[in-house]
Design an enzyme around this catalytic site. Sequence first.
Site, short mmCIF file in Angstrom:
data_model
loop_
_atom_site.label_atom_id
_atom_site.label_comp_id
_atom_site.label_asym_id
_atom_site.label_seq_id
_atom_site.Cartn_x
_atom_site.Cartn_y
_atom_site.Cartn_z
N THR A 1 0.85 -1.20 0.00
CA THR A 1 0.00 0.00 0.00
C THR A 1 0.88 1.25 0.00
O THR A 1 0.42 2.33 0.35
CB THR A 1 -0.91 0.02 1.24
OG1 THR A 1 -0.09 -0.11 2.43
CG2 THR A 1 -1.92 -1.12 1.20
N ARG B 1 4.28 2.41 -2.45
CA ARG B 1 4.54 2.96 -3.78
C ARG B 1 4.78 1.81 -4.76
O ARG B 1 5.50 0.86 -4.47
CB ARG B 1 5.76 3.90 -3.76
CG ARG B 1 5.48 5.23 -3.07
CD ARG B 1 4.49 6.07 -3.85
NE ARG B 1 4.21 7.36 -3.24
CZ ARG B 1 3.10 7.65 -2.57
NH1 ARG B 1 2.18 6.71 -2.40
NH2 ARG B 1 2.91 8.86 -2.08
N GLU C 1 2.10 3.06 -12.58
CA GLU C 1 1.29 4.26 -12.39
C GLU C 1 2.00 5.49 -12.94
O GLU C 1 3.22 5.61 -12.88
CB GLU C 1 1.04 4.49 -10.89
CG GLU C 1 0.05 3.56 -10.27
CD GLU C 1 -0.15 3.86 -8.80
OE1 GLU C 1 -0.78 4.89 -8.49
OE2 GLU C 1 0.33 3.08 -7.96
N HIS D 1 -4.92 2.60 -5.99
CA HIS D 1 -4.23 3.59 -5.15
C HIS D 1 -5.23 4.34 -4.26
O HIS D 1 -5.28 5.57 -4.24
CB HIS D 1 -3.44 4.57 -6.02
CG HIS D 1 -2.30 5.23 -5.30
ND1 HIS D 1 -1.07 5.41 -5.86
CD2 HIS D 1 -2.21 5.75 -4.04
CE1 HIS D 1 -0.27 6.02 -5.00
NE2 HIS D 1 -0.94 6.24 -3.89
#
Length: 313
Positions: free
Chosen positions: A225, A227, A256, A288
């Site tokens: 949770t 990066r 991302e 995210h």
Amino acid sequence: MNILHLDTNHPLLLDQLREAGFQNDEDYTSPKTEIESKISNYDGIIIRSRFAIDKPFLDKAKNLKFIGRVGAGLENIDTDYAEKRGIHLFNAPEGNRNAVGEHALGMILSLFNKLNAADESVRKGKWLREEHRGIELDGKTIGIIGYGNMGRAFARKLRGFNVEVICYDILDNVENSDATQVDLEELFEKTDVLSLHTPQTPLTVGMVKANFIAKFKKPFWLINTARGKSVVTNDLVNALKEGKILGAGLDVLEYEKSSFENLFTSESEMPEALKELLKMDNVIISPHVAGWTVESKEKLAQTIVDKIKAKFC
């Protein structure tokens, strides 16, 4: 002082700053080039992740005194150059740490009990009890890498589950009543579930890769949770296939965009490793949103307001 707001946030941020005597301007749509053309008029900016605050941008922000990032990390800001310029940086890890801790725990429980797969099969008219037999968290060892705001909040959530919680951090003496600090060797030896709670830095980019995974003494579950770039997706997929990683809960992905607001502009851009990952039923992926709750939206905004007022009022 004039503040330019570049992303929408909880309305209390605008309201309380106005009440404190700040002038708020909002621009949520103009391209970065247009923002740069007027940024010299502002003493402060409030941003989430709309675009990078880099050296060229900061050079144009000649009167900038602070940047408020309504989130935990500061990797979209050239922090070294900002600090060299004497610009104060405010972020708000205190605002969403509880949400992140709950999300990480929810991912573990969902993976252990095969909830996503069970839900899908029942919706298809199947009642497969043995295939969806779960395992219990009780008695497991949870390894946490990164024991700051997020890691501590997650460890707190594990109270009452009868688990051993160990943590690794680059700083010494971070342990508390919720986790015991260990070196990497002990982490590799004991961990059943590994949860990442690290910022994005040169040390953490690509951290979870093949040779890192191979150091674990037993197969483990991975929760990220933090990066996305901390995990090499291709190596994760291979480890899942080989059973070195038993399952994964991923709120963030390597691919991302830097804004965190989208993934790809078209499906053709999707790497093969991600296509494989999306087909695995022992993987849960969320967009995210671990720190993205109704409550955290308010807490994040309030944290930034409080820090700005404490410095400039």
